[in-house]
Design an enzyme around this catalytic site. Structure first.
Site, short mmCIF file in Angstrom:
data_model
loop_
_atom_site.label_atom_id
_atom_site.label_comp_id
_atom_site.label_asym_id
_atom_site.label_seq_id
_atom_site.Cartn_x
_atom_site.Cartn_y
_atom_site.Cartn_z
N HIS A 1 0.84 -1.20 0.00
CA HIS A 1 0.00 0.00 0.00
C HIS A 1 0.88 1.25 0.00
O HIS A 1 2.10 1.17 0.10
CB HIS A 1 -0.98 0.00 1.17
CG HIS A 1 -0.35 0.08 2.52
ND1 HIS A 1 0.41 -0.94 3.05
CD2 HIS A 1 -0.37 1.05 3.48
CE1 HIS A 1 0.81 -0.61 4.27
NE2 HIS A 1 0.36 0.60 4.54
N HIS B 1 1.29 3.92 2.04
CA HIS B 1 1.84 4.62 3.20
C HIS B 1 3.37 4.66 3.13
O HIS B 1 4.02 3.70 2.69
CB HIS B 1 1.38 3.97 4.49
CG HIS B 1 -0.02 4.36 4.87
ND1 HIS B 1 -0.83 3.58 5.68
CD2 HIS B 1 -0.76 5.46 4.57
CE1 HIS B 1 -2.00 4.17 5.85
NE2 HIS B 1 -1.99 5.31 5.18
N ASP C 1 5.84 4.37 5.18
CA ASP C 1 6.70 3.36 5.79
C ASP C 1 6.72 2.06 4.99
O ASP C 1 7.36 1.09 5.40
CB ASP C 1 6.31 3.10 7.25
CG ASP C 1 4.87 2.64 7.42
OD1 ASP C 1 4.05 2.90 6.53
OD2 ASP C 1 4.55 2.02 8.47
N HIS C 2 6.03 2.07 3.86
CA HIS C 2 6.05 0.91 2.95
C HIS C 2 6.50 1.29 1.54
O HIS C 2 6.74 0.39 0.73
CB HIS C 2 4.66 0.28 2.89
CG HIS C 2 4.19 -0.27 4.20
ND1 HIS C 2 4.22 -1.60 4.52
CD2 HIS C 2 3.70 0.36 5.29
CE1 HIS C 2 3.76 -1.78 5.75
NE2 HIS C 2 3.43 -0.60 6.24
#
Length: 607
Positions: A227, A229, A231-232
């Site tokens: 996804h 976000h 932090d990804h």
């Protein structure tokens, strides 16, 4: 941290170690009817804190030794009041685990003490498939954990060759003959799939990769994003720049997969930064990722979704629950967010007039992969499945997660492999029939090995001397392929339940939990509620899902910044408690559950 210098040490009645671990819940010593003068004779009752600390010290002998080395010494350098066996049930009541700064090991990868002594790792053996946990934190990278990035290494050999020359020499030698045997080979081919596959690339992923020898940037062949976000995904442009310095422009392109909107976002980031160093790549988008039915857009209609806990709970109470409390009347939607919010990136990205440019790495061929609502593994509440990849050796499928933005989890399934040929059962027959085989037109008798291996189940082959070889006598049974499930951020993985059945390894997030004695306020119920509201899970939730899919192993990741990932007693005591929560929920043993640490390398054993 360095141990105190000898000049700073003083003799004390207690030996102390630690770096300030928060207190764990204590079980008080039973009340005594004796006078105060007799208190010392009362038996000491181990507290939960004592038990967990002893378990951690017994599990990790090097850490135990590091603590003992840091204990206070007297003038002669002898450890004060410390028995040879170290900290045990007999003396832990005299230990103060809050005073001394002991040396915390800082080694990583295979030199990390957990790699050797953790129950999941202690009996593991090398395999041609393994998982490397590059980043195991959520939100932002820290000193002891990087953010989300998990690597699946497929260390396939392109072929397996059997050479009978040495065996023939040995056979001739045993008969006292000196003649040289003809060299023959038998080869088992394996498809081209392989390399290193990354799942998510959070901020500073390229820095984390450079800290470990387990990942070679030039061998990264596929990247799967769960996804949007940060932090990804924030680490993806920088990661491609790093990979570009370690590979030829003529190498196959890096194949990137993720929810729609990823292609244009990456194109803009690379073009804005004028990053010509990136390797050839192409992006395949998973289209129309729906939101889980328990997530509804806020009243402002600004594209922000909220977890409807009350509705979810009412569904559980009215007897209409289907899967995990979602009522039969609440189904996954048939479309994604594109066009729903005109100002959202997903809606605007297709309108941006910026064509791909091979000078900036992007080549043509990126696919739009649409959901399949009729897949046999679709969940009963209508979640779709994406057929992401279908290669010679493996397939990759995806299903939606319950999160605040469109998010998916991936299932990598190795195809069942044919049984291995037992050459020791065939070679002697070939040797005594070599002349007859050549006379019958088989110029290279060793080719009979492949003919026999490829016989249909129940089939047979007759040699010139009349010997009949049956397939089941010389070929082992088919080997079931391995399955790895890697979830994205989620408050509920139910859409992966069909795809993930009988997984060899389940990688599931466990962002937060409640630990009595450490968390002064709150309850497990409250923490679980907060985790769901933010689209996340607890160790109990991860364990429950592992039980539902009958997973063989569960590895948790995506931990809150409050959970450090170093090798201190504090960290490993807390993570051991989280593992035990998952063990309780899953029914698995301690060898099958782990709270991941950065650069953990987990072999996936063959079935």
């Amino acid at each position: 941290q360095e141990p105190a210098s000898p000049t700073e040490k003083t003799k004390v009645n207690k030996f102390t170690a630690g770096t300030g671990m928060p207190p764990l819940p204590s079980t008080p010593t039973p009340p005594s009817n004796t006078s105060d003068d007799d208190d010392d004779s009362s038996p000491y009752v181990l507290t939960p804190k004592d038990r967990i600390v002893l378990d951690v010290l017994n599990r990790y002998p090097p850490l135990h030794q590091s603590i003992l080395d840091a204990c206070v010494s007297d003038e002669n350098g002898m450890l004060s009041d410390l028995p040879l066996e170290g900290i045990t049930t007999a003396n832990i009541e005299h230990c103060d685990l809050t005073a001394i700064n002991y040396v915390v090991p800082t080694t990583i990868g295979e030199d990390d003490v957990r790699h050797t002594y953790h129950p999941m790792m202690a009996n593991s053996t090398q395999s041609d498939m393994d998982i490397v946990f590059i980043g195991t934190a959520s939100c932002t990278p820290g000193m002891t954990r990087g953010v989300s990035c998990t690597a699946l290494r497929l260390n396939w050999r392109s072929s397996r060759t059997f050479d009978d020359n040495d065996k023939k020499k040995q056979h001739d030698k045993s008969r006292g003959e000196k003649k040289k045997a003809k060299k023959g080979t038998y080869t088992e081919e394996r498809g081209p799939t392989g390399g290193t596959w990354l799942f998510d690339a959070g901020e500073s992923t390229q820095l984390s990769i450079q800290k470990t020898s387990s990942i070679k940037p030039g061998k990264i062949s596929k990247i799967f994003i769960t996804h949007c976000h940060g932090d990804h995904s924030f680490g993806l442009p920088g990661l491609l720049c790093l990979a570009g310095t370690d590979r030829s422009r003529d190498d196959p392109p890096v194949e990137i997969y993720g929810p729609e909107g990823l292609r244009m976002w990456l194109r803009v980031a690379i073009r804005y930064s004028v990053s010509r160093v990136v390797p050839p790549y192409r992006v395949h988008e998973l289209m129309d990722v729906p939101m889980a039915p328990e997530w509804e857009e806020g009243h402002r209609r600004n594209g922000r979704f909220y977890f409807q806990l009350k509705k979810d709970m009412s569904a559980r109470g009215n007897g209409g629950a289907n899967i995990n409390g979602v009522s039969k009347g609440r189904k996954w939607g048939m479309k994604g967010l594109a066009g729903e919010d005109p100002s959202s990136w997903i809606s605007r990205a297709p309108m941006i007039n910026l064509e791909p440019n091979k000078d900036f790495g992007e080549i043509e061929g990126g696919q739009d992969i649409f959901p399949n609502y009729d897949h046999p593994s679709c969940s009963s509440d209508g979640a779709p499945v994406w057929d992401v990849l279908d290669d010679d050796d493996v397939t990759v499928h995806a299903a939606p997660m319950s999160h605040g933005v469109p998010c998916v989890g991936y299932v990598v399934t190795e195809r069942d492999r044919p049984g291995r040929l037992k050459p020791e059962n065939v070679l002697p027959i070939i040797e005594r029939n070599r002349k007859g085989l050549v006379e019958s037109g088989v110029r290279n008798p060793m080719k009979v090995m492949a003919m026999v291996k490829n016989l249909d189940v129940g089939g047979s082959y007759e040699f010139p001397d009349g010997t009949v070889v049956r397939q089941e006598d010389v070929v082992e049974p088919p080997r079931k392929g391995r399955k790895v499930v890697i979830c994205g951020d989620t408050a509920d993985c139910r859409a992966l339940e069909g795809l993930g059945q009988d997984a060899d390894v389940l990688v599931h997030e466990a962002t937060n939990t409640f630990l009595k004695g450490i968390d002064k306020d709150g309850t497990l119920k409250g923490v679980t509620r907060d985790a769901k509201i933010h689209g996340h899970s607890t160790p109990y939730m991860a364990g429950e899902f592992a039980k539902r899919i009958n997973a063989k192993k569960l590895v948790m990741n995506h931990f809150s910044a409050r959970y450090k990932g170093d090798q201190s007693v504090e960290s490993m005591t807390i993570m051991t408690r989280m593992e035990r929560q998952a063990i309780k929920a899953s029914g698995l043993d301690e060898e099958s559950v782990a709270a991941a640490w950065d650069f953990m390398v987990l072999p996936v054993a063959r079935n």
